[in-house]
Design an enzyme around this catalytic site. Structure first.
Site, PDB file in Angstrom:
ATOM      1  N   ASN A 143       0.594  -0.874   0.279  1.00 24.78           N
ATOM      2  CA  ASN A 143       0.002  -0.131  -0.212  1.00 24.78           C
ATOM      3  C   ASN A 143       0.926   1.149  -0.255  1.00 24.78           C
ATOM      4  O   ASN A 143       1.905   1.397  -0.029  1.00 24.78           O
ATOM      5  CB  ASN A 143      -1.124  -0.180   1.295  1.00 24.78           C
ATOM      6  CG  ASN A 143      -0.729  -0.088   2.279  1.00 24.78           C
ATOM      7  OD1 ASN A 143       1.122   0.300   2.567  1.00 24.78           O
ATOM      8  ND2 ASN A 143      -1.182  -0.581   3.385  1.00 24.78           N
ATOM      9  N   ASP A 165     -12.146   0.087 -19.482  1.00 23.46           N
ATOM     10  CA  ASP A 165     -13.273  -1.049 -20.639  1.00 23.46           C
ATOM     11  C   ASP A 165     -13.349  -2.329 -20.422  1.00 23.46           C
ATOM     12  O   ASP A 165     -13.988  -2.718 -20.645  1.00 23.46           O
ATOM     13  CB  ASP A 165     -11.930  -0.515 -21.973  1.00 23.46           C
ATOM     14  CG  ASP A 165     -12.527  -1.514 -23.037  1.00 23.46           C
ATOM     15  OD1 ASP A 165     -13.157  -1.476 -23.820  1.00 23.46           O
ATOM     16  OD2 ASP A 165     -10.933  -2.903 -23.178  1.00 23.46           O
TER      17      ASP A 165
END
Lengths: 339, 339, 339
Positions: free
Chosen positions: B25, B214
């Site tokens: 992270n 997409d």
């Protein structure tokens, strides 16, 4: 001669890359998204390069708009995608980059123009990311070229303004759940299983599934705690049903229990055989992940208490509490045995 | 000597890898999911290898269960993760693999045991993926070791049976939407923005956002058509607001219009600054993607008509139809001009 | 006991990983670049670890040179690559790491030695990246071993000085070239260096660079041969200048020589600091890759003869021929010595 060469590289650029299995769907068609990403990478490089060619603040070109893009021919795994980008217009604060994409079958030599795209970039200062910097002028081959560029610039500017207003309207205030409720932090993702997720025989690696589960659970925990959270433990996970290549996997997580020091998140994995739809969607895996919250020095922080709503949440909280107490008792017993 | 060597490699395995920014992270803590994935890769290799050591059908070891796993210490970017796996029990149809994970700081030399895990694998025949094959026996250091392994085996077997029943119950029939409705195919994903998604200055590349868009739009189209679908075009996209590192991005798609030959999907991108929550969630991008459906030979297939429900869907369908007709007219005009 | 253990881990290392679809070409042959990248990762870990074993400045081992590497057998998707690295010589300011690569088919149990490689690393201080730090001594099994290491060290040192001068020529674009010419197959790609390409300290891993080089060289070879091509060997590579995070890397390849059985491709790597443009573009690495062409059964195919144009191509062809003959003679001599 070399002057011409270096001018050429400053205002135009070629990228190429072989299309790999992960760039495509299971039939071998390259995803439109893969091509859009390559187009934008070329635009970002050439835009950033151009905007830094004169003295002044260093800046990074940020994508502001992509004009309508058609996918004229499909591209396939194993073909080479060639992306050529060129700066075709510069206003005071933006540049237009035109991009052509060709596919090349390097075995047969066949090439096809698959896309033409136009992107607009705006340079932002690196010192102060809210400052737009000035764009150095470009040379046009003819006055007509500059004229046409200006028309495209005005047209897109107007459209951007329009959609800005429309967008505001689109942001309907969904029935926003209250912070610290289960509804507030619950999250889910979908993932289309790709070749690299699978064993040679077309089944998803258990490790890939667990990574997705930890990703969702981590987002739930971060949404609840709004701090740096880290995985503390994972309860036993059973993989009852295999997930096949070509499935869409939905991974959902919801908070079930929080003590002062840790919170538990239940994660569900559902598999949906996209094309062989007669097989139906099924639950493939469930598990409980436990997270702790850390401050900037890596010290544990208290977990905000959960606001429970309804009997289901209350019941799941009690179940979670039981698991928590059992694990705690087990840890203590293990410790004593070791002494 | 070489005999001993090959036996050693047959029943134990070491994997190691440097932890990269993408494994962690933004604070630098390696994701639990990254570690779980490495653990399972080691287990899969050693399990598959062992189950193929005697003659008979070739098989692949499938993960059946992971026992409760604790994360004892955090791991950080730049450290080397060492994963050691060993086969510790074999029943007739399953093997237990025990795994240890150590973190090594190669600058200071400090090492820490970060995880201990136990995984159960079941070998499936490669000829017939529904057949479980037999597991070759292993040698135990002592009869007591075999005894303990058997206890663990019986305990996990019982737990697996229990959760199998519980899982069945969990599969509550969600108010399943009808095929060909907007609700049936609509999809969304969340994505935690990682370092590789960003420019050097911490803003998400526009190309990364378009690839996610997409991906979601493609899943909507595939759910509606249940065939091989490919991106045909993308309408102009405006990037009004930047997305920063550390955001969670929610990308949602819903069908808006379908002609006989193509379908249009509206995609929304919402950014949620996870930690600086006071900034609030905002809509970053919206766009329309158009898809076509192909048969196995790559020939266009008709799109199944949409079942519209409610005024909103009807209105969006009409808007989509207008965009469709405008684009068609524009394409024709372009063609004529070129002749 | 534990002393032996820790010495073993300090000066040797094992990495292994299942080969995935993305690691290979469409025929299933693992890219040479994938293997080179794994080799360098092992070398970087063990080199950095060793250089930090005594008190003093913390440092990171940077790849300075890879000796000529042969690819003895192809590796395939689904096989496990085992990389073992060992420190075999230490001078005052550099270490030699020798690496072996084995492929293991976990279904049949078959293993093959696919590569042997030797890499030289130089430790740079993390406080001041221009400072080379001192390397702790290693223990040799015999005085002869140290002697031989010293010879290898002196030989590579001389070669590194020589090649430092070879850099410099740039590729010129050719307009619509004829098949089998150098212009026809020459290729280049650009890559924007991302966080995952870099060490903790912002320098590109040598293995990442080599993977890109193999990708370009492979495209050149495939364009020339129009068949399935695989990496046969890589000549010694010297890494003269580091590449930093935020650079754009241009990798270009052109055919230099073809015998009946193999072809040689020269590869250039140029680094371009996108934002700090005043630093200027510079040549970072050059190397020669050799490829062979295979039919569908994996049998070698003859290489189409090259059509040479101009004196430069003729001269480079002669140079390539000399390298080819020298390597052939060396291989024969090695074989005789072993008998």
């Amino acid at each position: 001669m070399s002057g011409t060469q270096s001018q050429a590289t400053a205002s135009s650029l070629q990228i190429c890359r072989i299309m790999r299995p992960d760039d495509a769907n299971i039939v071998g068609n390259v995803h439109g998204g893969t091509i859009l990403k390559m187009i934008e990478e070329a635009g970002c490089i050439i835009g950033t390069r151009h905007c830094n060619t004169q003295s002044g603040d260093r800046c990074a070109a940020q994508l502001a708009r992509v004009e309508r893009t058609d996918f004229l021919y499909p591209m396939f795994i194993g073909e080479v995608a060639h992306v050529s980008a060129e700066i075709t217009y510069a206003s005071k604060h933006s540049v237009e980059v035109q991009v052509h994409v060709m596919s090349e079958n390097i075995l047969t030599g066949a090439t096809k123009m698959t896309n033409r795209a136009a992107l607009w970039y705006v340079p932002f200062s690196l010192k102060n990311v809210d400052n737009v910097t000035e764009v150095p002028p470009i040379k046009y081959a003819s006055p007509g070229q500059e004229e046409e560029g200006k028309k495209r610039y005005e047209a897109q500017k107007m459209e951007r303004l329009e959609t800005k207003e429309r967008n505001g309207e689109l942001l309907m205030p969904v029935s926003a759940p209250e912070p610290y409720t289960v509804g507030f932090s619950q999250s889910s993702l979908i993932h289309l299983v790709g070749p690299s997720d699978c064993t040679l025989h077309g089944f998803v690696h258990g490790g890939v599934t667990m990574k997705l589960m930890d990703e969702v659970a981590g987002i739930v925990a971060a949404r609840h705690c709004k701090t740096n959270i880290v995985t503390a433990s994972v309860d036993a996970i059973n993989f009852h049903r295999k997930i096949m290549k070509g499935c869409v996997v939905t991974v959902s997580g919801r908070a079930t229990f929080a003590s002062n020091k840790s919170m538990e998140i239940e994660v569900f994995v559902d598999a949906d055989p996209l094309i062989e739809a007669e097989k139906g969607k099924y639950r493939a895996v469930t598990a409980f992940f436990t997270y702790i919250s850390l401050d900037k020095q890596g010290k544990p922080l208290p977990i905000p208490p959960m606001k429970l709503e309804g009997d289901g949440e209350q019941r799941r909280f009690e179940d979670g509490k039981m698991r928590y107490l059992q694990n705690k008792a087990k840890r203590l017993a293990d410790k004593e045995r070791q002494q």
